[in-house]
Design an enzyme around this catalytic site. Structure first.
Site, short mmCIF file in Angstrom:
data_model
loop_
_atom_site.label_atom_id
_atom_site.label_comp_id
_atom_site.label_asym_id
_atom_site.label_seq_id
_atom_site.Cartn_x
_atom_site.Cartn_y
_atom_site.Cartn_z
N ASN A 9 -17.18 4.69 -31.76
CA ASN A 9 -16.42 4.58 -33.01
C ASN A 9 -17.26 5.22 -34.10
OD1 ASN A 9 -15.10 3.81 -35.32
ND2 ASN A 9 -15.51 1.61 -35.10
N TRP A 10 -16.86 6.40 -34.53
CA TRP A 10 -17.69 7.17 -35.47
C TRP A 10 -17.52 6.72 -36.92
CZ3 TRP A 10 -16.84 12.77 -33.14
CH2 TRP A 10 -17.50 12.83 -31.92
N LYS A 11 -16.56 5.84 -37.15
CA LYS A 11 -16.36 5.32 -38.52
C LYS A 11 -16.26 6.49 -39.51
CE LYS A 11 -18.43 1.06 -37.02
NZ LYS A 11 -19.14 -0.17 -37.34
N HIS A 95 -9.90 -3.26 -36.43
CA HIS A 95 -11.37 -3.36 -36.51
C HIS A 95 -11.73 -4.27 -37.68
CE1 HIS A 95 -15.54 -2.27 -37.21
NE2 HIS A 95 -15.56 -1.85 -35.96
N GLU A 97 -13.84 -4.04 -39.91
CA GLU A 97 -14.01 -3.35 -41.20
C GLU A 97 -12.66 -3.09 -41.87
OE1 GLU A 97 -16.62 -0.27 -39.73
OE2 GLU A 97 -18.18 -1.78 -39.51
N GLU A 167 -15.56 -8.02 -30.86
CA GLU A 167 -16.64 -7.57 -31.75
C GLU A 167 -16.99 -8.67 -32.73
OE1 GLU A 167 -16.88 -3.01 -31.81
OE2 GLU A 167 -15.57 -3.64 -33.43
N GLY A 173 -23.35 -3.54 -36.71
CA GLY A 173 -24.22 -2.79 -37.61
C GLY A 173 -25.42 -3.59 -38.10
N SER A 213 -23.70 -3.69 -32.22
CA SER A 213 -25.10 -3.31 -31.96
C SER A 213 -25.41 -3.04 -30.49
CB SER A 213 -26.06 -4.36 -32.54
OG SER A 213 -25.91 -4.44 -33.95
N GLY A 235 -23.01 2.73 -34.43
CA GLY A 235 -24.24 3.48 -34.73
C GLY A 235 -24.79 4.31 -33.57
P1 PGA Z 1 -22.24 -0.97 -34.20
O1 PGA Z 1 -20.66 -0.96 -34.52
O2 PGA Z 1 -22.40 -0.52 -32.79
O3 PGA Z 1 -22.83 -0.02 -35.19
O4 PGA Z 1 -22.71 -2.39 -34.40
C1 PGA Z 1 -19.74 -1.40 -33.57
C2 PGA Z 1 -18.33 -1.28 -34.11
O5 PGA Z 1 -18.12 -1.59 -35.28
O6 PGA Z 1 -17.40 -0.89 -33.38
#
Ligand code: PGA
Length: 250
Positions: A9-11, A95, A97, A167, A173, A213, A235
């Site tokens: 997931n490149w956000k 997600h 976010e 998640e 993150g 993470s 990440g």
């Molecule tokens: P992260 O993000 O690996 O940077 O913790 C995971 C995600 O939000 O899908």
């Protein structure tokens, strides 16, 4: 029988050129990875470029969000058919976010899931508890209710086309990964909820990814859990080297 999935997931990272370059470099890695499906989720602007580069390869391209309407006056949103047109096969929905930055509710997630399925896309539906919810002993209730609300009204055949991602918000993150045991416990709760809503067979078949993470140095232990069917990675999915190491977790 549940084929593992490694999804990046490149956000809000990568230009079109960077996305295309990444896909070109990951294609040979994915080609050799018969043990798993490989998905990348670039931002909207880079979807068509990434999908063009991925065409005919083992790399699937996912969007990070979707609107439920076919078209309309929704400034800034992107319709299901537009994602298909850009070359997407998957879409991340709900997600944390999106839930936190944009106030997305289970009801909206549910509408998005139905629209994605109707357009022929595979939804990757995210659920997960916050730290406060975990510390107050509400993890199971939160997961069950997010699952129930996000997937309400789906038929068994709809459900068979879905991927779930667990998640925990406190692990995204932050560098704090859930231990494989904690993740597996949440996955069991979700699979149990799937059994209640969609039956034994579908619950046994649905793939539940872990996200939060995930890194090259912890992916193998997570993937060794019977309950964990893949990883949704932020990440550590941004660099070709570390994403390749994740794909080659075995
Ligand atoms: P992260 O993000 O690996 O940077 O913790 C995971 C995600 O939000 O899908």
């Amino acid at each position: 029988m549940r084929k593992p999935v490694i999804a990046g997931n490149w956000k809000m990272f990568k230009t079109i050129a960077e996305a295309v370059d990444f896909v070109e470099k990951i294609k040979p890695v994915a080609a050799k990875a018969d043990h798993c499906e490989v998905i990348v989720a670039p931002p909207f602007t880079a979807l068509a470029g990434a999908a063009g580069a991925a065409k005919g390869s083992k790399v699937a391209v996912s969007a990070q969000d979707i609107h439920w309407d076919k078209e309309g006056a929704h400034t800034g949103d992107v319709a299901p058919g537009m994602l298909v047109d850009a070359g997407c096969s998957h879409v991340i929905i709900g997600h944390s976010e999106r839930r936190h930055d944009h106030g997305e509710t289970d009801e909206q997630v549910n509408r998005k899931v139905k629209a994605a399925l109707a357009a022929g896309l595979t939804p990757i539906v995210c659920v997960g508890e916050t730290l406060a919810e975990r510390e107050s002993g509400r993890t199971a209730d939160v997961l069950r209710s997010q699952f129930e609300g996000s997937l309400a009204g789906l038929t068994v055949s709809d459900f068979s086309r879905i991927i779930i991602a667990y998640e925990p918000v406190w692990a995204i993150g932050t560098g704090k990964t859930a231990t494989p045991e904690i993740a597996a416990e949440s996955h069991r709760i979700l699979r149990d909820q799937a059994r209640k809503q969609f039956g034994e067979k579908e619950a046994a078949a649905v793939r539940i990814l872990y996200g939060g993470s995930v890194k090259p140095d912890n992916v193998s232990k997570l993937m060794a859990q019977e309950e964990i069917d893949g990883a949704l990675v932020g990440g550590a999915s941004l660099k070709v080297d570390s994403f390749s190491a994740l794909v080659n977790y075995k």
